[in-house]
Design a protein around this motif. Structure first.
Motif, short mmCIF file in Angstrom:
data_model
loop_
_atom_site.label_atom_id
_atom_site.label_comp_id
_atom_site.label_asym_id
_atom_site.label_seq_id
_atom_site.Cartn_x
_atom_site.Cartn_y
_atom_site.Cartn_z
N ALA A 145 33.64 -110.76 -53.14
CA ALA A 145 33.77 -111.32 -54.48
C ALA A 145 35.24 -111.47 -54.86
N PRO A 146 35.56 -112.42 -55.73
CA PRO A 146 36.93 -112.55 -56.23
C PRO A 146 37.40 -111.23 -56.86
N GLY A 147 38.66 -110.91 -56.65
CA GLY A 147 39.23 -109.68 -57.19
C GLY A 147 39.15 -108.49 -56.26
N THR A 148 38.46 -108.66 -55.11
CA THR A 148 38.33 -107.56 -54.15
C THR A 148 39.61 -107.39 -53.34
N ALA A 156 42.83 -98.65 -53.95
CA ALA A 156 42.21 -97.42 -54.44
C ALA A 156 40.96 -97.05 -53.66
N GLY A 157 40.50 -97.92 -52.76
CA GLY A 157 39.25 -97.70 -52.04
C GLY A 157 38.14 -98.53 -52.64
N ASN A 158 37.16 -98.89 -51.83
CA ASN A 158 36.00 -99.69 -52.26
C ASN A 158 36.42 -101.04 -52.84
N GLY A 159 37.50 -101.59 -52.32
CA GLY A 159 37.92 -102.92 -52.76
C GLY A 159 38.63 -102.95 -54.09
N GLN A 160 39.01 -101.78 -54.63
CA GLN A 160 39.70 -101.73 -55.91
C GLN A 160 41.18 -101.41 -55.72
N SER A 161 41.91 -101.40 -56.84
CA SER A 161 43.32 -101.02 -56.83
C SER A 161 43.59 -100.04 -57.96
N HIS A 162 44.71 -99.30 -57.86
CA HIS A 162 45.13 -98.42 -58.95
C HIS A 162 46.64 -98.38 -58.99
#
Length: 270
Positions: free
Chosen positions: A161-164, A232-238
């Motif tokens: 998905a977009p944003g991943t 951040a893991g699982n396709g996220q960022s932090h």
């Protein structure tokens, strides 16, 4: 039959001239006209050609210039060695909704435009070319785009998905990033790229990764504008206060307070 004129005074008629060929080196001025074929080195001029304002021909109209102040031109072929001139707006329309208007210059000729190329509506949804019928090189001075990021297609192991946030690796070129501060981070899946490179990539799953510009990105935790963002893991960022070299995705463009969500970050900014 054939009607021939070698003078320059012209042929004038208020009725109909009907025949196989009308050949004139001068001018042909008629009130109503319906031939099978028209050949003239002069001009065909008239307010109305035929009583309903239509010039109808099953053959060819071949001449230097064609000037029609009102009415329609209907026929098989219109062949000009000169110009089609309209003092107002020249509309070329097809009778079928899915028909094409084809301009085919002979040999290496050009279709020359001296003004702007504009859509009929204020904002058109049509494209210039397609994935299977493209143009070659575009020579431009500048361009503008509604969308914000520069992206490139990569082969992925799944649809994302977009944003991943993705990384280099997996069975193909890129896969989802599942660890924090991943040094193999590749980028963020673009939502609407302003410019897409490597567009002919052929793979089961292709993803457009944003390389430069602002792009919506999945985030988690507290984020402040200007924070450097890492995986951040699982396709996220932090956000990260002291990221290691090669881990930065970009800088946050929005504040965020929550467990997870989506904000814009500027990718490619360290």
């Amino acid at each position: 039959m054939a009607l021939s004129l070698d003078g320059t005074t012209g042929i004038s008629a208020t009725g109909n001239i009907t025949g196989g060929n009308v050949i004139a080196s001068g001018s042909l001025i008629v009130g109503s006209f319906a031939p099978a074929s028209l050949a003239t080195a002069g001009n065909v001029t008239g307010g109305n050609i035929l009583t309903a304002g239509i010039m109808s021909s099953t053959g060819n109209a071949i001449h230097g210039n064609l000037t029609v102040s009102t009415g329609n031109i209907t026929g098989g072929n219109l062949i000009l060695s000169g110009a089609i001139t309209d003092s107002a707006q020249l509309d070329i329309q097809t009778s079928a909704a899915n028909a094409n208007i084809v301009l085919t210059p002979n040999g290496t000729g050009n279709v020359n435009i001296s003004s702007n190329i504009m859509p009929i509506s204020a904002n058109a949804t049509a494209n210039i070319g397609s994935a299977t019928a493209s143009f070659n090189t575009g020579f431009l001075k500048s361009t503008t785009a509604q969308y914000a990021d520069l992206a490139e297609l990569y082969s992925a192991d799944a649809k994302y998905a977009p944003g991943t946030v993705l990384k280099f690796g997996g069975n193909n070129e890129v896969t989802i990033s599942t660890v924090s501060s991943d040094s193999r981070v590749a980028g963020v899946v673009s939502t609407n790229p302003a410019h897409l490179m490597n567009s002919t990539l052929d793979a089961e799953h292709t993803v457009a990764l944003a390389l430069q510009g602002r792009v919506p990105t999945q985030v988690t935790g507290t984020v402040r504008k200007g924070d450097m963002m890492v995986s951040a893991g699982n396709g996220q960022s932090h956000a990260s206060a002291a990221p290691a070299m090669g881990t930065v995705i970009g800088k946050a463009l929005q504040d965020f307070d929550g467990v997870s969500g989506t904000i814009e970050i500027v990718v490619g900014r360290l």
